[in-house]
Structure formats: C-alpha cells, structure tokens
Design a protein around this motif. Structure first.
Motif, PDB file in Angstrom:
ATOM      1  N   LEU A 176       0.886  -1.347   0.030  1.00 51.55           N
ATOM      2  CA  LEU A 176      -0.036  -0.103   0.048  1.00 51.55           C
ATOM      3  C   LEU A 176       0.768   1.280   0.177  1.00 51.55           C
ATOM      4  O   LEU A 176       1.923   1.127   0.346  1.00 51.55           O
ATOM      5  CB  LEU A 176      -0.750   0.064   1.249  1.00 51.55           C
ATOM      6  CG  LEU A 176      -1.798   1.454   1.490  1.00 51.55           C
ATOM      7  CD1 LEU A 176      -3.030   1.261   0.268  1.00 51.55           C
ATOM      8  CD2 LEU A 176      -2.527   1.124   2.961  1.00 51.55           C
ATOM      9  N   GLY A 177       0.404   2.163  -0.794  1.00 53.52           N
ATOM     10  CA  GLY A 177       1.039   3.605  -0.801  1.00 53.52           C
ATOM     11  C   GLY A 177      -0.090   4.648  -0.423  1.00 53.52           C
ATOM     12  O   GLY A 177      -1.314   4.241  -0.712  1.00 53.52           O
ATOM     13  N   ALA A 178       0.045   5.776  -0.109  1.00 51.81           N
ATOM     14  CA  ALA A 178      -0.787   6.850   0.066  1.00 51.81           C
ATOM     15  C   ALA A 178      -0.412   8.162  -0.402  1.00 51.81           C
ATOM     16  O   ALA A 178       0.550   8.602  -0.250  1.00 51.81           O
ATOM     17  CB  ALA A 178      -0.971   6.961   1.751  1.00 51.81           C
ATOM     18  N   LEU A 179      -1.160   8.779  -1.143  1.00 52.41           N
ATOM     19  CA  LEU A 179      -0.900   9.976  -1.573  1.00 52.41           C
ATOM     20  C   LEU A 179      -1.714  11.278  -0.880  1.00 52.41           C
ATOM     21  O   LEU A 179      -2.882  11.138  -0.928  1.00 52.41           O
ATOM     22  CB  LEU A 179      -1.086  10.156  -2.835  1.00 52.41           C
ATOM     23  CG  LEU A 179      -1.132  11.530  -3.595  1.00 52.41           C
ATOM     24  CD1 LEU A 179       0.269  12.031  -3.646  1.00 52.41           C
ATOM     25  CD2 LEU A 179      -1.703  11.303  -5.267  1.00 52.41           C
ATOM     26  N   LEU A 180      -1.008  12.073  -0.365  1.00 53.65           N
ATOM     27  CA  LEU A 180      -1.776  12.747   0.814  1.00 53.65           C
ATOM     28  C   LEU A 180      -1.578  14.516   0.281  1.00 53.65           C
ATOM     29  O   LEU A 180      -0.584  14.746  -0.045  1.00 53.65           O
ATOM     30  CB  LEU A 180      -1.393  12.893   2.058  1.00 53.65           C
ATOM     31  CG  LEU A 180      -1.375  11.441   2.764  1.00 53.65           C
ATOM     32  CD1 LEU A 180      -0.667  11.578   4.069  1.00 53.65           C
ATOM     33  CD2 LEU A 180      -2.620  10.817   2.840  1.00 53.65           C
ATOM     34  N   VAL A 181      -2.751  14.937  -0.283  1.00 59.81           N
ATOM     35  CA  VAL A 181      -2.780  16.329  -0.936  1.00 59.81           C
ATOM     36  C   VAL A 181      -3.614  17.186  -0.262  1.00 59.81           C
ATOM     37  O   VAL A 181      -4.755  17.039  -0.027  1.00 59.81           O
ATOM     38  CB  VAL A 181      -3.067  15.995  -2.389  1.00 59.81           C
ATOM     39  CG1 VAL A 181      -2.728  17.440  -3.008  1.00 59.81           C
ATOM     40  CG2 VAL A 181      -2.508  14.937  -3.200  1.00 59.81           C
TER      41      VAL A 181
END
Length: 385
Positions: free
Chosen positions: A159-164
C-alpha cells in the motif's frame, strides 16, 4: 471495557482549522463531529494560526459533546484517547494535545499522541471505506472487529498513500500502519492546496482556493497556457537506476509565480480585469498541478512495488486530480481507494481509527509527558512514553 478486538477510542484532531472529534469501535465509525473555523479566515485568504487556535478552544467542548451524543457513549466507556500530536500548526496542535491530556488525566484512560499524516491512512481501515475498493485476496470480516493480525490485514498489501492538502503533499509507503511507514517524497515548498489558495487570490476568485479554482477550471481550456511542472527536469528526476535528489518530490512555488506573471502581463497590456481569461488560467493551473502530482506519485508507486494507492487530504476532492489519478493508476495496474470527502479532509475519525489499531496491536500509550510536535516525521507514528 470493550473487546480487545474492537477497542472504543476517541480521536481528537486540531492540526489546522478543523476541530475534529471521532469515536471508533474497532473499525466501526460511531461518530465524526467537525467544527471548522474556515469562515474566519476568508478575509485573510489563508489560515491565520492564532485565529485557528482560538477557535479550537471555543469549539473543543461543544464538538466533543456532539461526538459523544452521536455515538451514544460516555467518556467512562472509552478504552483509550488518541490525539494528533503533529505535524501541523504549533498553536492549534497545543490546544488539542492539552485538551486530550486533561481528558486522559480526568478519566484515567491511556493517551496516544499520533502522527497526522499516518492518521489519514488510518481512515482506510474503517468499515465502508475498506470495502469500497475490494482487492485481491480480501476477506470479509465482522463489522467493527479488528483482525487478530492487526492493521496490516485490514489494508491492501503493498500500500501507498498520496496525501494532498493545504498543508501537505506527500507520497508514503505503508508497510504496516502501526509501525512501519516510510516517506518517499514530499513538497519542498508550498503544498498543493496552499498553491490553490494563492492562485485563487491572484485571480480574485475567493477562498478557499481549491473548490473555487476547480469550479472555474470547468469553464476554461487546460491547454491555453503551459505552466511549469516543478522538479520535473532530468537533473532533479534522474533515472530509476540513478535517482535524482528530487525524483519523487514536488515544488509549487514556481508554478504560483508563473501564474502571477501571466496575470501581470495581461494587466500591463491594459486588459480590463473582466476580460482576463481567468477560467483558462485556472484550468491550465489545475492541469499542471494534477499532471505533476499524478506523474510523480504513480512513478513512485511503480518503482517501490506499491500496488494499491490511497488518496487523502482536502485536495482529494479536486475533480481533475481524482480523474487523472484514476486514469494513470489504472494504466499502471495500481488499485486506487478514495475515501468519502468528509473522511479525506482533517477529522477526528481518522485519529480514532489509527488509535484503535494501535490499541489492538498492543502498542504502548504515549503517557502525559509528550509535547505537540509541529514537524513530527511520518516515521514517528505514535509518540513513545
């Protein structure tokens, strides 16, 4: 005392301008109360830390009571309390941390100081969010129950997470939610949401910039202007074999300056404000942001073996970012989960969700001696006692 497989946890969020209280039993969301001071910041065109901190003080008790009433529980029934300890605005964080310590001291409940960024990933374990995007090998579990294997079994593998958001733009690798999260890349200056606010101010479009630019962009041509994609030059990116220093990092300050120069050129040419092509500028700006964010995020995923990506943060509501990320993830064979907008923006539910996983995994609480940490690194998921 609740079942060890479904601890009852109160989560407190105060890192910016939202005062959030969430209550979770295991993976079941019972309450998510949020009070925002956004309207108080409108005339300044951005968040004023002192105003945000004062608003947290005023909203702390009413929002807490709202969450307790919605969940139908009392403080005495809680198994633990979790609070965002960082990163975020120093004064805002201190209000939440001080309030959480007071509650923990008064009730005798264990207290966890948690990382705000990892909490955004924690929302992915909640019922409804976890089940919206089934992944290979997923197994149905009883509602609200934390699997004995811990948080790692509730989230997709690799899993990866892109936080914007207005304060953050990061890509994370999540090996284990409660103990092993790695930062792959981040902005080196403005966050994406901050750039939206500044560009909206340049265009006289209002605040907050995210929604107003998104709406304005629907009326414009995204190819009208070619704005720069920061840190995309070969000297910064390098190759997979020899990565450049900023291969997975972002920069939005140059983009903001390019928009300012564009507007200035129209003004210098004597073009009336009403005739400046603000919709085209907004659309071209938004395309530049979405393009560079998704290009770098998907590349980081591919090169680090990430097969499933979660999108979080307030800018996750942006229509172009969502559509382009979905398109590029699909092309790369990467699964994508986008939680409901109310759980993408800052909220107490995400803090409670991560807190419940820490309790279930047997992680020791933080105690009462920790301090708010505005620069808390993502690797510090919870503060040690």
């Amino acid at each position: 005392m609740s079942s060890p497989s479904a601890p009852l946890v109160l989560g407190i969020e105060s890192s910016c301008d939202e005062t959030g209280f969430g209550i979770v039993r295991g993976t079941q969301l019972l309450a998510n109360a949020v009070a925002s001071s956004m309207e108080e910041h409108v005339r300044f065109g951005g968040v004023i830390p002192e105003i945000a901190a004062r608003a947290h003080l005023e909203e702390f008790i009413p929002t807490l009571q709202q969450a307790l009433d919605t969940a139908g529980v009392t403080l005495a029934e809680l198994d633990a309390i979790a609070v965002t300890s960082g990163p975020g605005l120093a004064g805002a964080l201190m209000v939440g941390v001080a309030g959480a310590k007071a509650l923990a001291l008064a009730t005798g409940k264990p207290l966890y100081g948690l990382n705000h960024l990892v909490a955004h990933v924690g929302v992915g374990v909640l019922d409804g969010v976890r089940d919206t995007e089934p992944h290979a090998g997923s197994v149905a579990r009883p509602t609200g129950v934390v699997h004995p294997g811990g948080a790692g079994t509730l989230l997709p593998e690799h899993l990866g997470a892109l936080l914007v958001s207005g304060g953050h733009t990061e890509i994370l690798q999540v090996n284990r939610l409660t103990s092993d999260v790695r930062l792959l890349g981040s902005t080196i200056d403005d966050a994406a949401g901050e750039a939206y606010d500044k560009v909206a101010r340049l265009l006289g479009a209002g605040y907050p910039g995210g929604p107003v630019i998104d709406r304005l962009a629907q009326l414009g041509d995204p190819k009208a202007f070619r704005f720069p994609r920061g840190l995309s030059a070969p000297k910064f990116v390098g190759t997979a074999e020899e990565p450049g220093k900023h291969r997975h990092d972002w920069s939005f300050s140059g983009l903001k300056t390019a928009v300012a120069r564009c507007v200035e050129q129209f003004e210098a040419a004597g073009v009336p404000d009403a005739e400046i092509p603000t919709a085209d500028i907004a659309a071209s700006f938004q395309e530049a942001v979405a393009d560079v964010i998704t290009t770098k995020a998907v590349r980081a995923c591919v090169e680090h073996g990430i097969r499933h990506l979660m999108l979080g943060g307030g800018v996750a509501a942006n229509s172009r970012l969502r559509s382009l990320l979905a398109e590029r993830c699909e092309a790369a064979g990467i699964g994508l989960t986008v939680p409901p907008v109310r759980l993408c923006t800052d909220n107490g539910a995400m803090v409670a969700a991560l807190g419940a996983q820490l309790v279930a995994d047997g992680v020791a609480p933080s105690g009462l001696d920790f301090a708010a940490d505005p620069g808390q690194p993502v690797e510090r998921i919870s503060l040690p006692a």
